[in-house]
Write a protein that holds these residues in place. Structure first.
Motif, mmCIF file in Angstrom:
data_model
loop_
_atom_site.group_PDB
_atom_site.id
_atom_site.type_symbol
_atom_site.label_atom_id
_atom_site.label_comp_id
_atom_site.label_asym_id
_atom_site.label_seq_id
_atom_site.Cartn_x
_atom_site.Cartn_y
_atom_site.Cartn_z
ATOM 1 N N LEU A 185 0.809 -1.223 0.000
ATOM 2 C CA LEU A 185 0.000 0.000 0.000
ATOM 3 C C LEU A 185 0.839 1.268 0.000
ATOM 4 O O LEU A 185 0.714 2.116 -0.886
ATOM 5 N N TYR A 186 1.705 1.433 0.992
ATOM 6 C CA TYR A 186 2.394 2.714 1.147
ATOM 7 C C TYR A 186 3.405 2.980 0.036
ATOM 8 O O TYR A 186 3.568 4.125 -0.401
ATOM 9 N N THR A 187 4.072 1.940 -0.434
ATOM 10 C CA THR A 187 5.039 2.158 -1.512
ATOM 11 C C THR A 187 4.345 2.370 -2.852
ATOM 12 O O THR A 187 4.980 2.747 -3.831
ATOM 13 N N ASN A 188 3.030 2.121 -2.909
ATOM 14 C CA ASN A 188 2.273 2.328 -4.141
ATOM 15 C C ASN A 188 1.593 3.694 -4.206
ATOM 16 O O ASN A 188 0.933 4.002 -5.193
ATOM 17 N N ILE A 189 1.714 4.500 -3.175
ATOM 18 C CA ILE A 189 1.118 5.832 -3.179
ATOM 19 C C ILE A 189 2.076 6.795 -3.889
ATOM 20 O O ILE A 189 3.176 7.052 -3.392
#
Length: 200
Positions: free
Chosen positions: A180-184
């Protein structure tokens, strides 16, 4: 005065824990979900970490540690903001990184998933961005929680769901976002924060 709280472990159990802690061929972590403690073969743990860190979509190998460079850039920005009276001395001193260190990467085993992959965590304790992240979270969180799309957890979802029957043809679905966070995207994430802030 010495602590007289009784030990809830026997001498044998305490000795076994110390023996496990002293071993360098295993890694002991809590599971990603639940209260379970996981004991992993160190080679297996390191292989999973290497697998994730080798994914160049999300991670980039650096030739040197940029922590000092980040700290210098943050301090310069804070200096400029302070000189322009955009922040006061208390905010300046709170956000200014001192004796910074790089983030620490580790994994929490997902024992509920096939192959037991690890959830990547980066501990930001002492990182140059630690205080800034806390500052942003402090000011944004109350407004994010007031957004109509915000769901804290399952209980919060149930409380927001109408107590009467859902309309016909309603389809309830769940989604799981990988990394999730690395895909923002950074720019879009910043813009989303701006939108929330502008709604105040």
């Amino acid at each position: 005065m010495p602590d007289k709280t009784p030990d809830n472990l026997s001498k044998e159990e305490r000795s076994a824990l110390q023996s496990l802690k002293s071993r360098d061929d295993i890694v002991i972590k809590k599971a990603d979900k639940g209260s379970t403690v996981v004991v992993l073969d160190k080679e297996t743990y390191m292989a999973e970490a290497q697998r994730q860190l080798s994914d160049e979509r999300f991670y980039k190998k650096l030739d040197s540690d940029p922590t000092k460079e980040f700290s210098t850039a943050i301090t310069k920005t804070l200096d400029d903001m302070f000189e322009k009276n955009e922040i006061g001395i208390n905010v300046y001193e709170t956000l200014n990184p001192i004796d910074s260190r790089p983030g620490q990467f580790y994994l929490l085993p997902k024992i509920h998933k096939e192959g037991m992959p690890g959830r990547p965590i980066v501990s930001a304790i002492g990182h140059p961005m630690e205080k800034i992240s806390e500052f942003i979270d402090l000011h944004l969180r109350p407004h994010v929680e007031n957004l109509p799309s915000y769901l804290k957890d399952t209980t919060n979802y149930i409380n927001k769901t109408p107590s009467t029957c859902l309309p016909d043809h309603t389809l309830l679905v769940t989604m799981d976002v990988t990394s999730l966070y690395t895909n923002i995207p950074h720019d879009e994430g910043i813009e989303a924060c701006r939108e929330v802030w502008d709604m105040l």
